[in-house]
Scaffold this motif. Sequence first.
Motif, short mmCIF file in Angstrom:
data_model
loop_
_atom_site.label_atom_id
_atom_site.label_comp_id
_atom_site.label_asym_id
_atom_site.label_seq_id
_atom_site.Cartn_x
_atom_site.Cartn_y
_atom_site.Cartn_z
N GLY A 1 0.85 -1.18 0.00
CA GLY A 1 0.00 0.00 0.00
C GLY A 1 0.88 1.23 0.00
N ARG B 1 -3.29 -6.32 -0.07
CA ARG B 1 -3.24 -4.97 -0.62
C ARG B 1 -4.13 -4.08 0.23
NH1 ARG B 1 -6.90 -3.52 -4.20
NH2 ARG B 1 -7.12 -5.66 -4.90
N ASP C 1 -6.49 -1.33 0.98
CA ASP C 1 -7.45 -0.72 0.07
C ASP C 1 -8.69 -0.29 0.84
OD1 ASP C 1 -8.96 0.02 -2.19
OD2 ASP C 1 -8.18 -1.68 -3.35
N VAL D 1 -13.03 -2.72 -0.37
CA VAL D 1 -12.86 -4.14 -0.12
C VAL D 1 -14.09 -4.87 -0.69
CG1 VAL D 1 -12.60 -5.93 1.64
CG2 VAL D 1 -11.50 -3.69 1.95
N PRO E 1 -14.59 -11.60 -2.85
CA PRO E 1 -13.46 -11.40 -3.78
C PRO E 1 -13.32 -12.54 -4.77
CG PRO E 1 -12.66 -12.18 -1.68
CD PRO E 1 -14.14 -11.96 -1.51
N HIS F 1 -1.32 -12.25 -8.14
CA HIS F 1 -0.40 -11.20 -8.57
C HIS F 1 0.93 -11.89 -8.86
CE1 HIS F 1 1.10 -7.07 -8.73
NE2 HIS F 1 2.20 -7.57 -8.19
N GLU G 1 -3.71 -12.69 -3.93
CA GLU G 1 -3.77 -11.31 -3.44
C GLU G 1 -5.19 -11.01 -2.97
OE1 GLU G 1 -2.01 -7.40 -5.24
OE2 GLU G 1 -4.00 -7.73 -6.10
N ALA H 1 -7.64 -7.79 -0.96
CA ALA H 1 -7.70 -6.38 -0.57
C ALA H 1 -8.41 -6.29 0.78
CB ALA H 1 -8.48 -5.58 -1.61
#
Length: 142
Positions: A25, A95, A97, A100, A104, A109, A118, A120
Amino acid sequence: MADTGSTTIHATCVAIRGRAVLISGPSGSGKSDLALRLIDRGAVLVSDDYTILTRTGDELCATPPATIAGQMEVRGIGVIARPYMTDIPVALIVRIDAEVPRMPDDRRHAILGVAIREIALAPFPAATPIKIELALEQAPLP
């Protein structure tokens, strides 16, 4: 197997049960704060703010730059010394963020050609360290 590349990235890293979690981040986003809360739950510091990633075969390993090994910046306190680990296989990228996703996708990545799961997450909710541990349980073993 011989090394097949290395890179330094702007990410904090902790080891949980021998598996590295990269926290990425922008500066000031809460990477070190989240790492500190994971350390309080039993994680071990790998590196704060910058992490060296080295690919060996199909594995990506995290280690701290020598200049900051064992050091962690705690906002409002300063730089403190912490026990740390090196050469830990990377299993998850978190990550930081504000957005969210509720459900997901299975995002990967690629770093140095190695695909890492990955997710968030927002850094400051109380449940975020627990969510990271749950996500790590689902990540394939490196």
